[in-house]
Design a protein around this motif. Structure first.
Motif, short mmCIF file in Angstrom:
data_model
loop_
_atom_site.label_atom_id
_atom_site.label_comp_id
_atom_site.label_asym_id
_atom_site.label_seq_id
_atom_site.Cartn_x
_atom_site.Cartn_y
_atom_site.Cartn_z
N ARG A 5 53.67 28.73 45.04
CA ARG A 5 52.84 28.39 46.17
C ARG A 5 51.94 29.53 46.65
NH1 ARG A 5 56.28 24.81 50.30
NH2 ARG A 5 57.49 26.70 50.56
N SER A 6 52.01 30.65 45.97
CA SER A 6 51.32 31.82 46.48
C SER A 6 49.79 31.72 46.36
CB SER A 6 51.80 33.07 45.77
OG SER A 6 51.45 32.97 44.40
N LYS A 7 49.28 30.65 45.83
CA LYS A 7 47.84 30.60 45.59
C LYS A 7 47.07 29.70 46.56
CE LYS A 7 47.15 33.03 41.71
NZ LYS A 7 47.98 34.21 42.08
N LEU A 8 47.79 28.99 47.42
CA LEU A 8 47.11 28.00 48.25
C LEU A 8 45.98 28.58 49.10
CD1 LEU A 8 49.91 25.59 49.49
CD2 LEU A 8 47.85 25.02 48.20
N ARG A 9 46.25 29.71 49.75
CA ARG A 9 45.21 30.23 50.63
C ARG A 9 44.04 30.82 49.87
NH1 ARG A 9 46.61 35.58 53.51
NH2 ARG A 9 47.67 36.80 51.91
N ASN A 10 44.27 31.13 48.60
CA ASN A 10 43.14 31.58 47.79
C ASN A 10 42.16 30.43 47.53
OD1 ASN A 10 43.99 34.16 47.74
ND2 ASN A 10 45.04 33.99 45.74
N TRP A 11 42.71 29.23 47.39
CA TRP A 11 41.82 28.07 47.26
C TRP A 11 40.99 27.89 48.53
CZ3 TRP A 11 40.57 26.18 42.85
CH2 TRP A 11 41.47 26.23 41.79
N ARG A 12 41.68 28.09 49.65
CA ARG A 12 40.96 27.96 50.93
C ARG A 12 39.87 29.02 51.02
NH1 ARG A 12 41.23 31.89 54.73
NH2 ARG A 12 43.49 31.93 54.56
N ARG A 13 40.19 30.24 50.60
CA ARG A 13 39.18 31.30 50.65
C ARG A 13 38.00 30.97 49.74
NH1 ARG A 13 43.41 36.17 50.34
NH2 ARG A 13 43.71 36.50 52.56
N LEU A 14 38.31 30.46 48.57
CA LEU A 14 37.25 30.10 47.63
C LEU A 14 36.34 29.06 48.27
CD1 LEU A 14 36.17 30.43 44.71
CD2 LEU A 14 37.53 28.42 44.12
N SER A 15 36.96 28.07 48.91
CA SER A 15 36.16 27.03 49.56
C SER A 15 35.28 27.62 50.65
CB SER A 15 37.10 25.97 50.15
OG SER A 15 36.42 25.19 51.09
N GLN A 16 35.85 28.54 51.43
CA GLN A 16 35.06 29.16 52.50
C GLN A 16 33.87 29.92 51.93
OE1 GLN A 16 38.37 31.23 54.66
NE2 GLN A 16 37.43 30.29 56.46
N ILE A 17 34.13 30.66 50.85
CA ILE A 17 33.06 31.47 50.27
C ILE A 17 31.97 30.56 49.70
CG2 ILE A 17 32.52 33.05 48.37
CD1 ILE A 17 35.30 34.31 48.87
N LEU A 18 32.38 29.53 48.98
CA LEU A 18 31.38 28.64 48.38
C LEU A 18 30.56 27.93 49.46
CD1 LEU A 18 33.31 27.07 45.36
CD2 LEU A 18 31.57 28.87 45.34
N CYS A 19 31.25 27.45 50.50
CA CYS A 19 30.53 26.77 51.57
C CYS A 19 29.57 27.72 52.26
CB CYS A 19 31.50 26.17 52.59
SG CYS A 19 32.38 24.74 51.95
N PHE A 20 30.00 28.97 52.43
CA PHE A 20 29.14 29.92 53.12
C PHE A 20 27.92 30.27 52.26
CE2 PHE A 20 27.83 33.96 54.99
CZ PHE A 20 27.77 33.57 56.32
N ILE A 21 28.13 30.41 50.96
CA ILE A 21 26.99 30.67 50.07
C ILE A 21 26.02 29.49 50.10
CG2 ILE A 21 26.35 30.94 47.65
CD1 ILE A 21 28.88 32.62 47.29
N LEU A 22 26.57 28.30 50.07
CA LEU A 22 25.72 27.11 50.15
C LEU A 22 24.94 27.11 51.45
CD1 LEU A 22 24.88 24.33 48.96
CD2 LEU A 22 26.76 23.34 50.27
N PHE A 23 25.63 27.47 52.53
CA PHE A 23 24.99 27.53 53.84
C PHE A 23 23.83 28.53 53.82
CE2 PHE A 23 24.93 30.18 57.73
CZ PHE A 23 24.30 29.29 58.57
N LEU A 24 24.07 29.72 53.29
CA LEU A 24 23.02 30.74 53.25
C LEU A 24 21.87 30.30 52.35
CD1 LEU A 24 24.74 34.24 53.14
CD2 LEU A 24 23.60 33.10 55.03
N PHE A 25 22.23 29.69 51.23
CA PHE A 25 21.19 29.21 50.31
C PHE A 25 20.27 28.21 51.02
CE2 PHE A 25 19.83 25.90 47.32
CZ PHE A 25 19.10 26.66 46.43
#
Lengths: 523, 304
Positions: A5-25
Motif C-alpha cells: 500500500r505504500s504507493k497510494l499517495r504517489n498516485w495522488r501526487r502524480l494526479s496533482q502534478i498532472l492537473c497542475f501542469i494542465l492548468f498552467l498549460f
C-alpha cells in the motif's frame, strides 16, 4: 511490514502534478495564437466548479448550459467525496507544495473555524439569488487565476525582460550568445507575448498571498475553513459512497490525527468524509496499516456538520437582506459613465450575477484594454472587467473575451456581431484636443478609427495657433451611430496624461437607459 | 552655394565673427541639375510575383541593390489588422517575391518586420505576410516582431522638425534597406507612400510625428535611407485610409513602382491617385532637403 500500500499517495501526487501542469498549460494558452478562435477549452477549470455554477445560475435564475461539466464533478463527489480537493484542485496542489516552507501553528483535528465555510456558502448562495454577486471574491480558482493573470504572470515578464535587457545591453557578446537564445525560447514558450499592465495588480497578489499566509495557522487553512467550493463538496461528501475507515484496535500513536492535512481525523480516529480529501497519507503512513478506504461503511460514524443553527440562519438572512441596500446608492440611479463593459456583456445586473471575477477575459485581452474594476461598479463589482481605454483598447477584429468567459457573462459574439456591438461612445475635449486648442495638426484618432466608414471624421477649419497665426487644421468629430466604443482613439491620443478623446459607456447596446440622443427610442 | 560663398562663411565662422553655425545647404535645383535624372520604373500585370522582377529590370535587377553576403531589411507596411483585399497592407506576394529575389542574389540574412498599429500578431497574420513568409523555406529569412530593447536613439543632425528619434537597430545597420510601402489614402498626409512607411522602424510615441508630419518624415529620411523603394500599388485604397476596411474603397491597379530615389518614387505614385507630387507635404519637404527628385519632368519614367 507489507509493502503493497505504500504507493497510494504517489498516485495522488502524480494526479496533482498532472492537473497542475494542465492548468498552467491552459493558462498560458489563454491567448491569441494566430487564429480568431482559441482551440482549447481554456476556461474549463471554472466550468467544472459546481459552486460558481450554482451562484451564477441562482443569480440569473437560469441553468447555465456552459457550466454542465460541473455536474460531472458533483456526481463524482457522491462517490469519492472531496477527492477533487486532494487530487485535482490546483490551489490545493500549490498549498501542498509549500507545506515544508510554511510552518503551521496548529496540527491535528479541525479547529473552531472549520464551520465558517458553511456559513459563507449559505451567505454566498443566498446573496447570489437575491442580488449580491460576490462569489468570485472567495472562489479559489477566481483568486488563483486572477492573481496569476493580473499580477504574477506580468510580474514574471518584468523580471525576465529586466534581466535579459541587462545582459543584452551590458554583457559581452559571448554571454549574449547564450542568453539571447534562452530569452527567445522563454518568449516562445512560457512568457507572455507582451508586457501587460493591470490595475489592482497588488490587491490581487495580496489576496492570493493571503491564502498562503493563512497556512501559518494550520495546514490547508483555506480549504478547511473558508473555501466555498470545498464546502459545497463537503455537503455532497456527507453522502459519499467511498469513505476512510480506521482500525478499531489500533495503538496510541495518533499519527494519522496530526498528519491529516484536512484535520479530518478526530481523537477516536473517525475519518470525517466532510473534510477528508483522499490524500492517502494516513493509509500509507499508518504503522499498523489499519486505515483503508472502502465502499462498505457500516459502523463508521456519520459525520456531522456541527454548525450552529442560529449562526447559519443569520448568514442566510444577511445574504437575503444585504442586496436590497445596494439600490440605495447613487450608482443605482446613474452608473459611473467611465465603467465601460467588454463587448457582449449582459445588462449590468445579470452581468455581475454571472461574472465570477476569474480574470480570464483580462488575461486574453490582446489590447490590454480590459482591467479589473475597483469600486466604480460598487463594492460587489470589484475585479469585474472594464475597458480602460487610456491604457489599452478593444481590438476591432478580436472576439476572444467572449470565447473564454466561463459563465456567459460576456456573450460569445461572432465577428460580424462584434463589429456592431456598441460598448460606449467617445467625446472630444476641445480644450485639450490639439487642432482645437492649439491649432496643431494631429488627427491620430481618425487614423486609428477602425470602423470601415470611420466614426471619427474631421472638418477643416481656420483657427489661431498659439503664435497668433491663422492656420488651417483638421478638427475631429464623432458620428455616434458609427462609434462602437473600442477606445483605440483614446489609447493612441498623443497628448501626455489625459487623452483629449474619452470613452464613456453612453449609448452602450446592452442598456437602453443609456441611449444617446441619436439612438433614443424611448420617446 | 558657390566656392566663394563657402570660403567666406568658413572664414567668418572660424574668426568668430559670426556665431551662426554655417549651414552648407545645397540648393535642390542645383543638386538636381548636377545629378543624373533618377530612374523610376513601373510595371503592370496580374501576376504580382513576376511583376516584382519585371519592375526591377530597368533599374538593373535586384543584384544592383543586394550584394552577396548583405544583411537585408525588407520593410513592408503591415501596420493594420486587415486582409490583403482591403489594401491597407503591402501585398504578401510582393514581399515574398522580393525575399526570394534577394535570397537568389546571395543575401546573408533577410529581415522582414514592421511596428504595427493594431495588435502585432493579428497584423502579421491578417496581412497574409506571415503565411507567405512561412512558405519560403530558407533559414536566411527572419521575420519577427520588433524587440523593444533594440530601438536606439539617433540624432537627426539635419533635422528641421525633430532632433532625435528612436530607430530600430536592424534598420540602421542593414547593408541594404528595401522600403516596400503600399500606396493608399491617408487623411492627414493625403497619401501614405515610401516616406511614411519608414515610420514603421520608429520606437517611442509615434503619435507626435503627426504634428508637422511632412517635415518630420523628411527628417527621418535623412537617416533611414532605403537603397530601393518599391511601391505596391497592386490595389490602392482611395478613401478611409490608412486602414480602410471597405472593399468599395479599393481600386485594383495591378501596378508596382520602383526606384532608387525614394522621393521620385513617391512623386510618381501620386499620379495614380490623380494628385500632384506637390500635394504631398512629405514629398515636398524631402525634395527641399535635397533627398531626391519630385519634378516628374526631370525623372526618367520607364514602363517595364
Amino acid at each position: 511490514m507489507k509493502k503493497k500500500r505504500s504507493k497510494l499517495r504517489n498516485w495522488r501526487r502524480l494526479s496533482q502534478i498532472l492537473c497542475f501542469i494542465l492548468f498552467l498549460f491552459l493558462f498560458i494558452k489563454t491567448d491569441y495564437a494566430g487564429k480568431d478562435e482559441i482551440p482549447y477549452a481554456v476556461n474549463i477549470l471554472f466550468r467544472i466548479d459546481p459552486f460558481l455554477a450554482a451562484t451564477a445560475s441562482l443569480a440569473t435564475r437560469t441553468l447555465i448550459f456552459l457550466m454542465w461539466p460541473s455536474l460531472i464533478f458533483i456526481g463524482l463527489a457522491f462517490i469519492f467525496g472531496r477527492f477533487f480537493c486532494g487530487w485535482v484542485c490546483p490551489m490545493g496542489s500549490l498549498l501542498d507544495s509549500c507545506n515544508n516552507l510554511i510552518p503551521h501553528a496548529h496540527k491535528g483535528p479541525v479547529s473552531r473555524f472549520h464551520t465558517l465555510k458553511y456559513y459563507l456558502l449559505g451567505f454566498l448562495l443566498f446573496g447570489a439569488f437575491f442580488g449580491l454577486p460576490i462569489a468570485g471574491y472567495l472562489d479559489p480558482f477566481s483568486i488563483l487565476v486572477r492573481g496569476l493573470a493580473i499580477s504574477v504572470y506580468p510580474g514574471l515578464n518584468v523580471l525576465a525582460t529586466t534581466f535579459f535587457t541587462f545582459t543584452y545591453q551590458q554583457m559581452p557578446e559571448w554571454i549574449n550568445l547564450v542568453t539571447e537564445p534562452v530569452y527567445g525560447f522563454l518568449k516562445a514558450t512560457i512568457l507572455p507575448f507582451r508586457q501587460n499592465h493591470f490595475e489592482l495588480a497588488f490587491l490581487s497578489l495580496f489576496i492570493l498571498l493571503l491564502i498562503f499566509i493563512l497556512e501559518k495557522l494550520e495546514r490547508r487553512f483555506f480549504c478547511r475553513n473558508i473555501c466555498p467550493v470545498g464546502a459545497l463538496y463537503a455537503v455532497v461528501a456527507r453522502f459519499s459512497m467511498m469513505r476512510g475507515k480506521s482500525g478499531t484496535k489500533c495503538g496510541k500513536c495518533r499519527n494519522c490525527v496530526t498528519l491529516c492535512r484536512m484535520g479530518a481525523i478526530d481523537e477516536e480516529r473517525n475519518i470525517s468524509s466532510l473534510d477528508c480529501n483522499f490524500c492517502m497519507d494516513c493509509v500509507d503512513l499508518c504503522p499498523a496499516n489499519k486505515i483503508s478506504f472502502t465502499f462498505q461503511h457500516d459502523g463508521t460514524a456519520v459525520p456531522a456538520f456541527s454548525i450552529k443553527r442560529r449562526t447559519f440562519l443569520s448568514s442566510l438572512a444577511a445574504g437575503a437582506v444585504l442586496p436590497f441596500f445596494l439600490n440605495t446608492r447613487t450608482m443605482a440611479k446613474r452608473p459611473d459613465p467611465f465603467l465601460v463593459r467588454p463587448p457582449g456583456a449582459l445588462p449590468e445586473d445579470e452581468f455581475l450575477g454571472r461574472c465570477v471575477r476569474c480574470g480570464e477575459c483580462m488575461k486574453v485581452c490582446i489590447g490590454n484594454g480590459l482591467q479589473p474594476t475597483f469600486l466604480s461598479g460598487g463594492l460587489e463589482g470589484m475585479f469585474s472587467p472594464r475597458l480602460n481605454a487610456r491604457t489599452g483598447y478593444c481590438e476591432f477584429n478580436c472576439t476572444l473575451c467572449g470565447q473564454v468567459c466561463p459563465t456567459g457573462a460576456l456573450t460569445e459574439l461572432t465577428l460580424a456581431q462584434k463589429h456592431v456591438t456598441k460598448i460606449g461612445n467617445i467625446f472630444f475635449d476641445k480644450n485639450r484636443c490639439l487642432p482645437f486648442a492649439k491649432g496643431i495638426p494631429c488627427i491620430v484618432c481618425e487614423e486609428h478609427c477602425p470602423t470601415p466608414d470611420k466614426a471619427i471624421q474631421f472638418r477643416e477649419a481656420q483657427v489661431l495657433n498659439s503664435n497668433g497665426e491663422k492656420v488651417w487644421v483638421k478638427q475631429p468629430y464623432v458620428i455616434d451611430e458609427r462609434c462602437i466604443g473600442c477606445g483605440i482613439c483614446e489609447t493612441k491620443c498623443p497628448l501626455p496624461g489625459q487623452s483629449a478623446v474619452r470613452l464613456t459607456s453612453a449609448g452602450e447596446s446592452r442598456n437602453p437607459q443609456n441611449a444617446l440622443p441619436a439612438q433614443s427610442t424611448l420617446y | 552655394m558657390d566656392r566663394r560663398d563657402f570660403l567666406k562663411q568658413i572664414m567668418l565662422w572660424s574668426a568668430g565673427i559670426t556665431t551662426a553655425i554655417p549651414s552648407f545647404q545645397i540648393v535642390p535645383e542645383i543638386l538636381a541639375a548636377e545629378k543624373p535624372s533618377p530612374l523610376v520604373s513601373h510595371a503592370t500585370g496580374k501576376d504580382y510575383h513576376k511583376l516584382v522582377a519585371q519592375v526591377l529590370e530597368p533599374l538593373g535587377g535586384i543584384s544592383k541593390f543586394v550584394n552577396t553576403g548583405d544583411n537585408v531589411v525588407i520593410k513592408p507596411n503591415m501596420a493594420w489588422d486587415r486582409n490583403p483585399a482591403q489594401a491597407a497592407n503591402t501585398h504578401p506576394q510582393v514581399i515574398k517575391a522580393l525575399v526570394e529575389l534577394s535570397l537568389d542574389a546571395g543575401a546573408k540574412k533577410i529581415m522582414v518586420f514592421d511596428r504595427t498599429c493594431n495588435e502585432e500578431r493579428r497584423c502579421y497574420v491578417n496581412s497574409g505576410i506571415q503565411e507567405a513568409m512561412e512558405t519560403v523555406k530558407d533559414r536566411r529569412l527572419k521575420y519577427f516582431h520588433p524587440d523593444s530593447r533594440k530601438y536606439v536613439p539617433v540624432d537627426i543632425k539635419r533635422g528641421k522638425a525633430v532632433r532625435q528619434l528612436s530607430i530600430y537597430r536592424d534598420a540602421l545597420e542593414a547593408d541594404t534597406y528595401i522600403n516596400v510601402p503600399v500606396a493608399k489614402h491617408h487623411s492627414l498626409s493625403r497619401l501614405t507612400l515610401g516616406l511614411k512607411n519608414s515610420m514603421g522602424v520608429l520606437g517611442g510615441d509615434r503619435g507626435q510625428m503627426h504634428h508637422n508630419l511632412g517635415q518630420k518624415l523628411a527628417d527621418l529620411a535623412t537617416v533611414v535611407r532605403p537603397k530601393l523603394t518599391l511601391i505596391d500599388a497592386t490595389r490602392i485604397l482611395l478613401r478611409n485610409g490608412p486602414q480602410g476596411g471597405d472593399i468599395d474603397d479599393v481600386r485594383v491597379m495591378d501596378t508596382v513602382i520602383a526606384s532608387a530615389d525614394l522621393v521620385a518614387c513617391d512623386a510618381y505614385a501620386t499620379t495614380l491617385f490623380d494628385l500632384q507630387p506637390e500635394d504631398i507635404s512629405s514629398t515636398v519637404a524631402a525634395y527641399n532637403m535635397g533627398l531626391g527628385e519630385m519634378d516628374l519632368t526631370r525623372m526618367k519614367i520607364i514602363r517595364a
